[in-house]
Enzyme design. Structure first.
Site, PDB file in Angstrom:
ATOM      1  N   HIS A   1      -4.999   4.943  -0.654  1.00  0.00           N
ATOM      2  CA  HIS A   1      -5.177   5.888  -1.816  1.00  0.00           C
ATOM      3  C   HIS A   1      -6.147   7.132  -0.873  1.00  0.00           C
ATOM      4  O   HIS A   1      -6.697   6.166  -0.023  1.00  0.00           O
ATOM      5  CB  HIS A   1      -5.345   5.831  -2.872  1.00  0.00           C
ATOM      6  CG  HIS A   1      -5.468   6.516  -4.186  1.00  0.00           C
ATOM      7  ND1 HIS A   1      -6.487   7.929  -4.090  1.00  0.00           N
ATOM      8  CD2 HIS A   1      -4.157   7.228  -4.949  1.00  0.00           C
ATOM      9  CE1 HIS A   1      -5.945   8.443  -5.246  1.00  0.00           C
ATOM     10  NE2 HIS A   1      -4.944   7.552  -5.613  1.00  0.00           N
TER      11      HIS A   1
ATOM     12  N   ASP B   1       1.814   4.382  -7.202  1.00  0.00           N
ATOM     13  CA  ASP B   1       3.394   4.112  -7.721  1.00  0.00           C
ATOM     14  C   ASP B   1       3.240   2.790  -7.636  1.00  0.00           C
ATOM     15  O   ASP B   1       4.928   2.995  -6.860  1.00  0.00           O
ATOM     16  CB  ASP B   1       3.391   4.836  -6.408  1.00  0.00           C
ATOM     17  CG  ASP B   1       3.316   6.261  -6.551  1.00  0.00           C
ATOM     18  OD1 ASP B   1       2.100   6.745  -6.234  1.00  0.00           O
ATOM     19  OD2 ASP B   1       3.597   6.724  -7.561  1.00  0.00           O
TER      20      ASP B   1
HETATM   21  C1  SDX Z   1       0.048   9.436  -5.204  1.00  0.00           C
HETATM   22  O1  SDX Z   1      -4.307  11.928  -4.609  1.00  0.00           O
HETATM   23  C2  SDX Z   1      -4.042  11.482  -6.070  1.00  0.00           C
HETATM   24  O2  SDX Z   1      -4.723  11.630  -6.624  1.00  0.00           O
HETATM   25  C3  SDX Z   1      -2.119  10.791  -6.159  1.00  0.00           C
HETATM   26  C4  SDX Z   1      -2.245  10.494  -7.105  1.00  0.00           C
HETATM   27  C5  SDX Z   1      -1.684  10.966  -8.408  1.00  0.00           C
HETATM   28  O3  SDX Z   1      -1.923  10.251  -9.032  1.00  0.00           O
HETATM   29  O4  SDX Z   1      -1.920  12.423  -7.973  1.00  0.00           O
HETATM   30  O5  SDX Z   1      -2.901   9.150  -7.123  1.00  0.00           O
HETATM   31  C6  SDX Z   1      -0.565   9.366  -7.271  1.00  0.00           C
HETATM   32  O6  SDX Z   1       0.327  10.098  -4.106  1.00  0.00           O
HETATM   33  C7  SDX Z   1      -0.937   8.062  -5.084  1.00  0.00           C
HETATM   34  C8  SDX Z   1      -0.456   7.634  -3.443  1.00  0.00           C
HETATM   35  C9  SDX Z   1       0.838   7.588  -3.150  1.00  0.00           C
HETATM   36  N1  SDX Z   1       1.893   6.915  -1.271  1.00  0.00           N
HETATM   37  C10 SDX Z   1       1.281   6.018  -1.179  1.00  0.00           C
HETATM   38  O7  SDX Z   1       1.422   5.265  -1.343  1.00  0.00           O
HETATM   39  C11 SDX Z   1       1.731   6.414   0.258  1.00  0.00           C
HETATM   40  C12 SDX Z   1       1.950   5.106   1.065  1.00  0.00           C
HETATM   41  N2  SDX Z   1       0.150   5.771   1.158  1.00  0.00           N
HETATM   42  C13 SDX Z   1      -0.431   6.243   2.201  1.00  0.00           C
HETATM   43  O8  SDX Z   1       0.710   7.581   3.319  1.00  0.00           O
HETATM   44  C14 SDX Z   1      -1.776   6.809   2.092  1.00  0.00           C
HETATM   45  O9  SDX Z   1      -3.010   6.283   2.205  1.00  0.00           O
HETATM   46  C15 SDX Z   1      -2.096   7.779   1.598  1.00  0.00           C
HETATM   47  C16 SDX Z   1      -1.053   9.176   1.706  1.00  0.00           C
HETATM   48  C17 SDX Z   1      -2.062   7.754   0.193  1.00  0.00           C
HETATM   49  C18 SDX Z   1      -3.563   8.767   1.247  1.00  0.00           C
HETATM   50  O10 SDX Z   1      -4.220   8.717   2.902  1.00  0.00           O
HETATM   51  P1  SDX Z   1      -5.166   8.859   3.745  1.00  0.00           P
HETATM   52  O11 SDX Z   1      -5.800   9.378   2.422  1.00  0.00           O
HETATM   53  O12 SDX Z   1      -4.766  10.183   4.543  1.00  0.00           O
HETATM   54  O13 SDX Z   1      -5.455   8.336   4.631  1.00  0.00           O
HETATM   55  P2  SDX Z   1      -5.386   8.069   6.077  1.00  0.00           P
HETATM   56  O14 SDX Z   1      -3.281   8.343   5.891  1.00  0.00           O
HETATM   57  O15 SDX Z   1      -5.754   8.682   7.383  1.00  0.00           O
HETATM   58  O16 SDX Z   1      -4.855   6.872   6.498  1.00  0.00           O
HETATM   59  C19 SDX Z   1      -6.248   6.097   6.812  1.00  0.00           C
HETATM   60  C20 SDX Z   1      -5.716   5.124   7.528  1.00  0.00           C
HETATM   61  C21 SDX Z   1      -4.876   4.895   8.829  1.00  0.00           C
HETATM   62  O17 SDX Z   1      -4.957   4.349   9.525  1.00  0.00           O
HETATM   63  P3  SDX Z   1      -6.426   4.093  10.551  1.00  0.00           P
HETATM   64  O18 SDX Z   1      -5.869   5.774  11.604  1.00  0.00           O
HETATM   65  O19 SDX Z   1      -7.703   4.926  10.561  1.00  0.00           O
HETATM   66  O20 SDX Z   1      -6.325   3.235  12.270  1.00  0.00           O
HETATM   67  O21 SDX Z   1      -5.346   4.268   6.931  1.00  0.00           O
HETATM   68  C22 SDX Z   1      -3.929   3.919   7.508  1.00  0.00           C
HETATM   69  C23 SDX Z   1      -3.899   5.015   8.200  1.00  0.00           C
HETATM   70  O22 SDX Z   1      -2.723   4.893   9.373  1.00  0.00           O
HETATM   71  N3  SDX Z   1      -2.817   3.514   6.827  1.00  0.00           N
HETATM   72  C24 SDX Z   1      -1.577   2.914   5.964  1.00  0.00           C
HETATM   73  C25 SDX Z   1      -1.429   3.191   4.920  1.00  0.00           C
HETATM   74  N4  SDX Z   1      -2.133   4.533   4.019  1.00  0.00           N
HETATM   75  C26 SDX Z   1      -3.271   4.293   5.261  1.00  0.00           C
HETATM   76  N5  SDX Z   1      -1.100   2.066   7.062  1.00  0.00           N
HETATM   77  C27 SDX Z   1      -0.079   1.153   6.669  1.00  0.00           C
HETATM   78  N6  SDX Z   1       0.183   1.852   5.088  1.00  0.00           N
HETATM   79  C28 SDX Z   1      -0.300   2.432   4.372  1.00  0.00           C
HETATM   80  N7  SDX Z   1       0.350   2.877   3.033  1.00  0.00           N
END
Ligand code: SDX
Length: 428
Positions: A307, A364
């Site tokens: 998140h 989710d």
């Molecule tokens: C919602 O914003 C809100 O409030 C949203 C929400 C709401 O109520 O409105 O809470 C609802 O959208 C919840 C999130 C639902 N999405 C997912 O579950 C999709 C999977 N999650 C990711 O795509 C990600 O965690 C996000 C999009 C939720 C957050 O992404 P960020 O904050 O931009 O973080 P990032 O992509 O920069 O990741 C940081 C690191 C990265 O690795 P490094 O580059 O540091 O090595 O964490 C890794 C990412 O690769 N990473 C994951 C991961 N999520 C982040 N690796 C594996 N699996 C994951 N799910």
């Protein structure tokens, strides 16, 4: 003496005021940065460090796992309130008295019907149309039936009619998008049912027999809608605010929010979680999928994990996980998806990759399992998220209009070609 920020640029020193909120959050006010520094702007792709507004609607603390709507903890609202009570709170800033709630509910009940001409729109969609695409289109189309909704700056009474119509009609439009996909007859709303039960009636009832919504399912739906009702400046709420900042009407702004929510990185994650769990269940090797999620060269991510703001736990996920256990037990359902989800969560919580990146189950991760248990088809999961989020989007839009916020228009740093002359095609 109020706190200030000092920056040194090009040999000059500049002072920027600090803004502090009621929960001691602090921000550097850069609204005069460009003019004051001869052109410097800030750069923050994804706005990870940038506040877009001051808001009094929802407070969340990502480190402590706190979420409050208008100051009320989500745990108390999920346990004690009805969804329409929470909708009233978000939109009008206070919990309603019984009289206020009755007036609000009666107004909404009297607008649940959708204009008969809109039924034809559904018939034009293919059966495989994703209901989020149908919903976004239908919500925007409401503005064509209610021209008085086009002016966002009308008085509160006129605005309330536009707002109540949308809260009333969204469940009808959502259920009809499902009925259309199933090529089943549409079911009209019943005014003697409450909000959640009416939605279930329109989803599952058939003209040929009576349908009595199961109280366990109605209660679970009420909790889920409350937990999704608002989440401050998330992607879809920010979309609603920026579209509304051009003074586009409420229905167009909410339609844009629905489209933003559709993405699998945002609200579309609940559908992606179940599809992922089904894939893992079929494959059987959970460890393999965890390794894929950690592999930088593999685009696979663990859907429902991570998140932007919550860096310890998502308080909504905790409530939903417990509700999952309760609902499946009460309905006598033994869903292997839940076992896989819990095993995935356990592995991730012990794995250094996920711990180092503060990746925990989000709202989710478990919601899809409950939706599945109460009979919601997978493609409708994100529609359920939109039903819950609607009052939050409305409250965010209304706050932006009432605060007379300027049109949203971010700056950029240009990195393209510098000036060059046109070349005739014969010389290219
Ligand atoms: C919602 O914003 C809100 O409030 C949203 C929400 C709401 O109520 O409105 O809470 C609802 O959208 C919840 C999130 C639902 N999405 C997912 O579950 C999709 C999977 N999650 C990711 O795509 C990600 O965690 C996000 C999009 C939720 C957050 O992404 P960020 O904050 O931009 O973080 P990032 O992509 O920069 O990741 C940081 C690191 C990265 O690795 P490094 O580059 O540091 O090595 O964490 C890794 C990412 O690769 N990473 C994951 C991961 N999520 C982040 N690796 C594996 N699996 C994951 N799910």
């Amino acid at each position: 003496m109020s706190e200030i920020a000092k920056i040194e640029l090009g040999g000059n020193s500049y002072e920027l005021p600090i803004v502090e909120g009621t929960e001691q959050e602090k921000g550097i006010d850069i609204s005069k940065l460009r003019g004051g520094t001869g052109g410097y702007i800030t750069l923050d792709p994804g706005f990870k460090n940038t506040g877009s507004t001051k808001s009094a609607i929802t407070f969340l603390d990502g480190e402590k796992g706190i979420l409050r709507y208008r100051g009320y903890p989500i745990e108390q609202l999920a346990d004690k309130a009805s969804f329409l009570e929470v909708a009233y709170l978000l939109i009008y800033n206070e919990l309603p008295t019984q009289e206020e709630l009755d007036t609000f509910k009666n107004s909404i009940t009297s607008h649940t019907l959708v204009h008969e001409d809109m039924k034809q729109f559904f018939e034009a969609y293919p059966a495989k149309a994703h209901p989020m695409g149908v919903l976004a289109s239908m919500v925007c189309s409401l503005s064509t039936f209610y021209p008085e909704s086009l002016d966002p700056n009308r008085d509160q009474e006129a605005r309330n009619l536009t707002i109540h119509r949308l809260i009333a009609k969204l469940p009808t439009l959502a259920a009809w998008s499902y009925k259309n996909a199933m090529r089943h007859p549409f079911m009209y709303p019943k005014n003697d049912l409450d909000y959640g039960a009416n939605f279930l009636h329109m989803m599952y009832a058939m003209p040929t027999e009576d349908y009595e919504p199961d109280p366990v399912i109605v209660n679970a739906l009420n909790t889920l809608l409350i937990l999704h009702a608002d989440h401050e400046q998330n992607c879809s709420a920010s979309t609603v605010r920026i579209v509304g900042s051009s003074h586009a009407n409420l229905y167009a702004s909410i339609s844009a929010g629905i489209s933003a929510l559709w993405g699998p990185l945002h609200g579309g994650a609940n559908q992606a979680v179940i599809e992922m769990l089904e894939q893992i269940a079929e494959d059987g090797d959970v460890d393999k999928w965890v390794a894929k999620a950690k592999d930088k060269n593999d685009p696979f991510r663990l859907m429902g994990f991570g998140h932007r703001v919550y860096k310890n736990f998502d308080p909504r996920a905790r409530i939903i996980k417990k509700a999952c256990d309760d609902v499946l037990a009460k309905l006598g359902i033994d869903d292997p998806m839940l076992d896989i989800a819990k095993k995935l969560e356990q592995i991730a919580l012990e794995d250094e990759y996920f711990k180092a990146r503060n990746l925990y189950p989000n709202v989710d991760f478990y919601s899809g399992i409950i939706y599945k248990a109460i009979g919601i088809p997978t493609e409708m999961f994100t529609v359920m998220f939109a039903l819950g989020r609607l009052p939050g989007w409305i409250a965010q839009w209304q706050e932006m209009i009432d605060n007379k916020e300027p049109i949203g228009r971010p700056r950029q740093i240009y990195t393209g070609e510098t000036e060059r002359d046109y070349v005739n095609i014969a010389n290219r």
